[in-house]
Design an enzyme around this catalytic site. Structure first.
Site, short mmCIF file in Angstrom:
data_model
loop_
_atom_site.label_atom_id
_atom_site.label_comp_id
_atom_site.label_asym_id
_atom_site.label_seq_id
_atom_site.Cartn_x
_atom_site.Cartn_y
_atom_site.Cartn_z
N GLY A 83 10.75 29.92 20.72
CA GLY A 83 9.54 29.45 21.12
C GLY A 83 8.67 28.90 20.07
O GLY A 83 9.11 28.71 18.95
N ASP B 224 16.05 35.37 22.80
CA ASP B 224 15.37 34.71 23.85
C ASP B 224 16.08 34.49 25.16
O ASP B 224 17.29 34.81 25.26
CB ASP B 224 15.00 33.28 23.23
N ILE C 235 13.60 40.06 28.33
CA ILE C 235 12.68 41.05 27.85
C ILE C 235 12.24 42.11 28.95
O ILE C 235 11.88 43.09 28.60
CB ILE C 235 11.46 40.47 27.37
N TYR D 267 -3.40 35.93 31.62
CA TYR D 267 -2.58 36.04 30.33
C TYR D 267 -3.65 37.04 29.58
O TYR D 267 -3.22 37.91 28.84
CB TYR D 267 -2.72 34.37 29.67
N LYS E 110 -3.04 40.55 27.76
CA LYS E 110 -3.23 40.41 26.24
C LYS E 110 -4.20 41.94 25.72
O LYS E 110 -3.86 42.63 24.87
CB LYS E 110 -3.99 39.36 25.55
#
Ligand SMILES: NC(=O)c1ccc[n+]([C@@H]2O[C@H](COP(=O)([O-])OP(=O)(O)OC[C@H]3O[C@@H](n4cnc5c(N)ncnc54)[C@H](O)[C@@H]3O)[C@@H](O)[C@H]2O)c1
Length: 318
Positions: A12, A35, A54, A142, A146
């Site tokens: 990324g 990745d 992941i 998002y 977080k």
């Protein structure tokens, strides 16, 4: 201190530059780039590469064990605008992925760096300046992942002693790998358009101010925080860090000093504009400055000069 490092999300915007920086500091073989994307080794230079999803906890554990990893830079995530299009996937990758990484870190006693974001704040947060410790009620998936991620990292530190650390990055500006679908992407797109076309159509409205940082500072922040004395880190997961506050018109004026006649117009995207308006205008990073001596090196004019030079050199091949 010597480290053996696994980087997730290595292909990324941040990973493609953090991996070479870590390899320069610790040695090519000591940094395992991973990745979910295939074919990313070209982006991250010499050294071990592994395709890794992941959301696959067992695969992370196996990679950490195989290479004797003691530090994980966990960058795999979906960013704000993509997260609003795919909220379920954003939840699974951002929070599920972090949970998997922290579990592996607990079992293997690895340290973990995880970036949070200015997206961890919301419309109820004091926007200017936004304190280190304040209201965090974000309105994007998002942002939800977080805030929850910051808390999860704190929990794993308190409960299990995992050496988890993190910063709240502002929008990051860079020229190596294009950004992955965030609300601050305009501040990168504008440079490509300036060099290629001499004009830019911005998806955020005039006057929209957000915190930003140039990539070399962002890489240094990640590496310096992981090297900091743990005894001094009171806010270990999620330090506010910033370098500059930009609006489209302010950055346009800075670019026009290098690209004469450069102009901007606006075609506002209501989704990203809404996200931007829910975020801070200026975050206060005094805790990072006090606890691990954080200090940015690039302000708007230094960053602008370097971005234009690097992009011009790339297009002309010099
Ligand atoms: N770039 C910014 O402006 C910015 C600002 C604040 C915080 N951050 C945070 O920094 C981290 C890295 O951001 P970035 O800008 O490099 O993002 P990016 O979108 O450029 O890169 C993320 C990488 O994660 C990978 N990925 C996605 N799903 C995956 C999965 N299931 N398994 C493994 N990898 C997967 C993608 O292929 C991509 O290469 C993220 O946590 C992001 O939230 C970035």
């Amino acid at each position: 201190m010597q480290r053996t490092i696994l980087v997730t999300g290595a292909a990324g915007q941040i990973g493609s530059e953090l991996v070479p920086a870590l390899r320069a500091a610790f040695g090519d073989d000591r940094v395992i780039a991973t990745d979910v994307k295939e074919g990313a080794p070209d982006l991250v230079g010499a050294g071990p590469w592994q395709t890794l999803d992941i959301t696959d906890a067992a695969a992370i554990g196996q990679a950490v064990q195989k290479h004797g990893v003691d530090t994980i830079y966990h960058l795999a995530a979906l960013l704000s605008a993509v997260g609003e299009k795919k909220p379920t996937l954003a939840y699974e990758v951002n929070l599920g992925g972090l949970f998997n990484v922290l579990e592996v870190a607990r079992e293997s006693k690895a340290a973990v760096f995880t970036p949070s974001s200015i997206a961890a704040f919301g419309p109820d947060t004091p926007p200017d300046p936004t304190p280190q410790d304040t209201i965090q009620r974000p309105t994007t998936m998002y942002g939800v992942t977080k805030v929850a991620g910051e808390l999860l990292c704190d929990y794993y530190h308190l409960k299990y002693g995992v050496d988890a650390r993190g910063v709240r990055y502002p929008g990051l500006i860079s020229y190596v790998t294009p950004p992955g679908g965030g609300t601050t992407d305009w501040a990168v797109d504008i440079f490509y358009s300036a060099v290629e076309k001499g004009r830019y159509t911005c998806f955020l409205a005039e006057g929209t101010q957000l915190d930003m940082m140039y990539m070399p500072d962002a890489l240094r922040a990640a590496m310096e925080l992981m090297n900091a004395d743990p005894a001094k880190l009171r806010h270990r997961n999620a330090f506010n860090v910033t370098a500059m506050q930009l609006t489209p018109e302010k950055l346009t004026a800075a670019i026009a000093r290098h690209v004469p006649g450069f102009t901007i117009d606006y075609d506002v995207d209501p989704v990203r504009q809404g996200i931007a308006e829910s975020w801070p205008r200026r975050i206060d990073d005094s805790a990072a400055r006090a606890e691990w001596r954080w200090k940015p090196e690039y302000d708007m004019s230094a960053m602008t000069k370097d971005m234009i030079e690097k992009l011009r050199a790339r297009t002309t091949g010099n």
